[in-house]
Motif scaffolding. Structure first.
Motif, mmCIF file in Angstrom:
data_model
loop_
_atom_site.group_PDB
_atom_site.id
_atom_site.type_symbol
_atom_site.label_atom_id
_atom_site.label_comp_id
_atom_site.label_asym_id
_atom_site.label_seq_id
_atom_site.Cartn_x
_atom_site.Cartn_y
_atom_site.Cartn_z
ATOM 1 N N ARG A 79 46.312 60.108 45.753
ATOM 2 C CA ARG A 79 44.922 60.623 46.294
ATOM 3 C C ARG A 79 43.685 59.941 46.964
ATOM 4 N N GLY A 80 43.001 59.601 47.839
ATOM 5 C CA GLY A 80 42.802 58.625 48.416
ATOM 6 C C GLY A 80 43.212 58.128 48.569
ATOM 7 N N GLY A 81 44.335 57.530 48.631
ATOM 8 C CA GLY A 81 44.888 56.384 49.223
ATOM 9 C C GLY A 81 44.994 54.779 48.474
ATOM 10 N N PHE A 82 44.899 55.121 47.235
ATOM 11 C CA PHE A 82 44.797 54.044 45.917
ATOM 12 C C PHE A 82 45.278 54.757 44.281
ATOM 13 N N ARG A 83 45.434 53.849 43.592
ATOM 14 C CA ARG A 83 45.724 54.607 42.314
ATOM 15 C C ARG A 83 44.946 53.379 41.192
ATOM 16 N N VAL A 84 44.573 53.690 40.078
ATOM 17 C CA VAL A 84 43.697 53.506 39.848
ATOM 18 C C VAL A 84 43.957 53.090 38.344
ATOM 19 N N SER A 85 44.441 52.083 37.587
ATOM 20 C CA SER A 85 44.629 52.227 36.100
ATOM 21 C C SER A 85 43.523 51.192 35.470
ATOM 22 N N VAL A 86 43.348 51.956 33.781
ATOM 23 C CA VAL A 86 42.258 51.816 32.825
ATOM 24 C C VAL A 86 43.479 50.451 32.562
ATOM 25 N N LEU A 87 42.877 49.398 32.589
ATOM 26 C CA LEU A 87 42.911 48.432 31.500
ATOM 27 C C LEU A 87 42.332 47.894 29.857
ATOM 28 N N SER A 88 40.834 49.128 29.752
ATOM 29 C CA SER A 88 39.690 48.921 28.485
ATOM 30 C C SER A 88 39.200 49.782 29.093
ATOM 31 N N CYS A 89 38.410 49.977 27.761
ATOM 32 C CA CYS A 89 37.716 51.521 28.092
ATOM 33 C C CYS A 89 36.952 51.492 26.547
ATOM 34 N N LYS A 90 35.445 51.150 26.579
ATOM 35 C CA LYS A 90 35.029 51.347 25.377
ATOM 36 C C LYS A 90 33.382 51.494 25.865
ATOM 37 N N LEU A 91 32.927 52.505 24.323
ATOM 38 C CA LEU A 91 31.083 52.960 24.975
ATOM 39 C C LEU A 91 30.573 51.529 25.257
ATOM 40 N N ALA A 92 29.641 51.583 26.897
ATOM 41 C CA ALA A 92 29.748 50.827 26.798
ATOM 42 C C ALA A 92 27.464 50.531 26.482
ATOM 43 N N ASP A 93 26.708 49.231 26.321
ATOM 44 C CA ASP A 93 25.975 48.712 25.962
ATOM 45 C C ASP A 93 24.785 49.105 26.659
ATOM 46 N N PRO A 94 24.191 50.538 26.178
ATOM 47 C CA PRO A 94 22.673 50.564 26.835
ATOM 48 C C PRO A 94 22.360 49.817 28.336
ATOM 49 N N THR A 95 21.258 48.439 27.105
ATOM 50 C CA THR A 95 20.859 47.628 28.326
ATOM 51 C C THR A 95 22.062 46.800 29.141
ATOM 52 N N GLU A 96 22.683 46.319 28.437
ATOM 53 C CA GLU A 96 23.854 46.014 29.987
ATOM 54 C C GLU A 96 24.451 46.885 30.867
ATOM 55 N N ALA A 97 24.159 48.546 30.801
ATOM 56 C CA ALA A 97 25.140 49.534 31.683
ATOM 57 C C ALA A 97 23.673 49.732 32.112
ATOM 58 N N SER A 98 22.596 49.672 31.572
ATOM 59 C CA SER A 98 21.024 49.687 32.878
ATOM 60 C C SER A 98 21.477 48.379 33.972
ATOM 61 N N LYS A 99 21.104 48.077 33.620
ATOM 62 C CA LYS A 99 20.983 46.785 34.514
ATOM 63 C C LYS A 99 22.431 46.517 35.544
ATOM 64 N N ASN A 100 23.589 47.147 35.229
ATOM 65 C CA ASN A 100 24.546 47.352 36.551
ATOM 66 C C ASN A 100 25.092 48.291 36.848
ATOM 67 N N LEU A 101 23.694 48.969 36.953
ATOM 68 C CA LEU A 101 24.144 50.532 37.859
ATOM 69 C C LEU A 101 24.512 50.375 39.325
ATOM 70 N N SER A 102 23.022 49.596 39.878
ATOM 71 C CA SER A 102 23.472 49.207 40.839
ATOM 72 C C SER A 102 24.937 48.621 41.592
ATOM 73 N N GLY A 103 25.898 48.018 40.852
ATOM 74 C CA GLY A 103 27.040 47.324 40.504
ATOM 75 C C GLY A 103 26.599 45.412 41.484
ATOM 76 N N GLN A 104 27.722 45.134 41.342
ATOM 77 C CA GLN A 104 27.455 44.235 42.149
ATOM 78 C C GLN A 104 28.723 44.128 42.933
ATOM 79 N N GLY A 105 29.884 44.087 43.047
ATOM 80 C CA GLY A 105 30.831 43.586 43.432
ATOM 81 C C GLY A 105 30.873 43.112 44.602
ATOM 82 N N ASN A 106 31.902 42.315 44.683
ATOM 83 C CA ASN A 106 32.207 41.979 46.883
ATOM 84 C C ASN A 106 32.862 42.659 47.134
ATOM 85 N N ILE A 107 32.176 43.428 48.458
ATOM 86 C CA ILE A 107 32.913 44.498 49.116
ATOM 87 C C ILE A 107 33.626 44.078 49.776
#
Length: 471
Positions: A443-471
């Motif tokens: 679905r959507g032309g790609f498959r996503v696999s989770v490699l690690s999933c942990k509850l996020a640190d709120p401060t860390e998450a809020s700093k990264n809400l806009s993302g920064q990945g190389n698109i």
């Protein structure tokens, strides 16, 4: 043995008795501890150092050797040899072993003696393997306990917390050896740990932890899917964080790699048959635990950015990796267990046909070849403020680590417990490491696999809400 080590000058370990003088022995090192420092009670502010090891000269006889002294001497002595090397030891002090105290912290030995090395009087020489009798070298592959005196990994899991704190023997194959992780203790001492994943016919993955430098070094020499180990006197613990049983190498432990025993040979044949039938080894490693080092994944994406990146990657086959700070918006844990847990083939990691109960990849029938095991096989939806990723794969060990329980523990839960477990994760922001592979069938032309999933640190998450990945 060559003429340079004349037999008449040597004392057999079986002939040792307390206060014996002018002793000269030869033996192979089968176990060794780290150098340790202790406050010197006679010299306030100074430290005394010690190292201990175990040598063997015949199938029935081995003895513990210890030395105390200055840091320079003890570190030099320790650095001069490794487990598996043969030593000539001259003029040790032969003492009576204090059974209760000694065997609480040191390997249990058949001898009633122990050897103490003195910096001024004792001599330790490493022998070349060419100078030593092959019978002595072969002792490194002989366990110090009876070959049948061990627990299978399935036995440990089945016994569960009844074994918590117990010291037992384990026979298992090495699935993977983790990278050493370095740390500094609260009192400033440096240390390292290494996690070894074991498996056998009864259990697909079981963690053994090495906390001292010597056992970490030894583990680095083991070949995954090729090495079998007999670990004598390891401590079994219930890991509350992972919610499963683990083994830990301690100062009493002696680990024999590729033991020459009938039981070990059966296990070795089992792992060789499974490895030979694995035509898609890369896919297996992805299933068990993706081989990528999570610490090397640094690009953070929003869901929208990830979808855009996937569109730009169209036609390329290489997977790419990243981090998402999202909510798990769909997690179907309660209801039919068959939609959560599927049988997989131990040989290749692929889902087994439930109607025939046979693996189409390995062409193995589980009735003839018992290599089927239950595994989490979850599809989760991941949502942030920019959109939703549907049907992301959360499987195997990653699922167990995320949920904090093994498959067997999950299957034993009531529906109420499963629902409660689900709500621990739903609508809680998580930090998710992922692998994305393009697939025209998904679905959507790609498959996503989770490699690690942990509850996020709120401060860390809020700093990264806009993302920064190389698109």
């Amino acid at each position: 043995m060559s003429g340079s080590f004349a037999l008449k000058t040597l004392t057999a370990l079986s002939d040792l008795h307390p206060n014996m003088a002018n002793v000269k022995i030869i033996g192979i090192v089968i176990g060794k501890t780290d150098v340790k420092g202790f406050p010197d009670r006679k010299n306030i502010g100074a430290e005394r150092y010690t190292v201990s090891f175990t040598v063997r000269d015949s199938p029935a006889h081995f003895v513990n050797v210890a030395s105390w002294g200055s840091e320079d001497y003890i570190r030099s002595l320790s650095d001069s040899f490794r487990v598996g090397e043969c030593l000539i030891i001259e003029n040790p002090l032969v003492q009576r072993k204090e059974m209760e105290r000694e065997e609480k912290f040191c390997p249990a030995t058949p001898s009633n003696c122990k050897l103490l090395l003195s910096e001024n009087h004792s001599i330790v020489k490493v022998c070349s393997c060419y100078e030593v009798d092959a019978k002595l070298l072969s002792l490194i592959h002989l366990p110090v306990k009876e070959s049948h005196d061990y627990y299978s990994l399935g036995d440990i899991v089945a016994n569960g917390q009844n074994l918590n704190g117990k010291i037992i023997n384990v026979l298992a194959a090495v699935r993977s050896v983790g990278e050493p992780k370095y740390f500094t203790t609260s009192d400033g001492r440096k240390g390292q740990r290494c996690e070894v994943k074991l498996y056998d016919e009864t259990e697909p993955s079981f963690a053994m932890l090495c906390w001292d430098n010597e056992s970490v070094l030894l583990a680095q020499s083991w070949m995954p899917r090729e090495t079998v180990i007999f670990a004598s006197d390891v401590r079994i613990s219930f890991d509350k964080f992972r919610n499963c049983m683990t083994a830990t190498v301690i100062s009493k432990s002696i680990i024999t790699a590729n033991p020459d025993t009938p039981e070990a040979n059966i296990l070795l044949n089992f792992i060789r048959e499974n490895t030979e039938t694995s035509a898609l080894e890369n896919e297996i490693d992805t299933y068990w635990k993706d081989s990528v080092n999570l610490s090397e994944i640094v690009e953070v994406y929003t869901v929208k950015q990830l979808k855009m990146k996937a569109l730009k990657k169209e036609g390329k086959v290489d997977p790419f990796y990243g981090i998402l700070y999202t909510y798990i918006s769909t997690l179907s844990l309660d209801g039919q267990a068959t939609s959560v847990v599927r049988n997989r083939c131990l040989g290749c990691g692929y889902i087994v046909n439930e109607a025939s109960n046979a693996c189409s990849t390995c062409n193995k029938d589980s009735a003839a070849f018992p290599s089927i095991f239950p595994s989490f096989d979850l599809l989760v939806d991941l949502t942030d403020h920019t959109g939703t990723l549907h049907s992301c794969s959360l499987t195997g060990r990653v699922a167990e680590e995320t949920l904090g329980c093994t498959v067997n523990e999950f299957l034993a839960m009531t529906e109420e417990q499963k629902t409660a477990l689900k709500w621990q994760f739903l609508l809680e922001r998580s930090k998710i490491y992922f692998k994305l592979v393009l697939s025209h069938r998904a679905r959507g032309g790609f498959r996503v696999s989770v490699l690690s999933c942990k509850l996020a640190d709120p401060t860390e998450a809020s700093k990264n809400l806009s993302g920064q990945g190389n698109i």
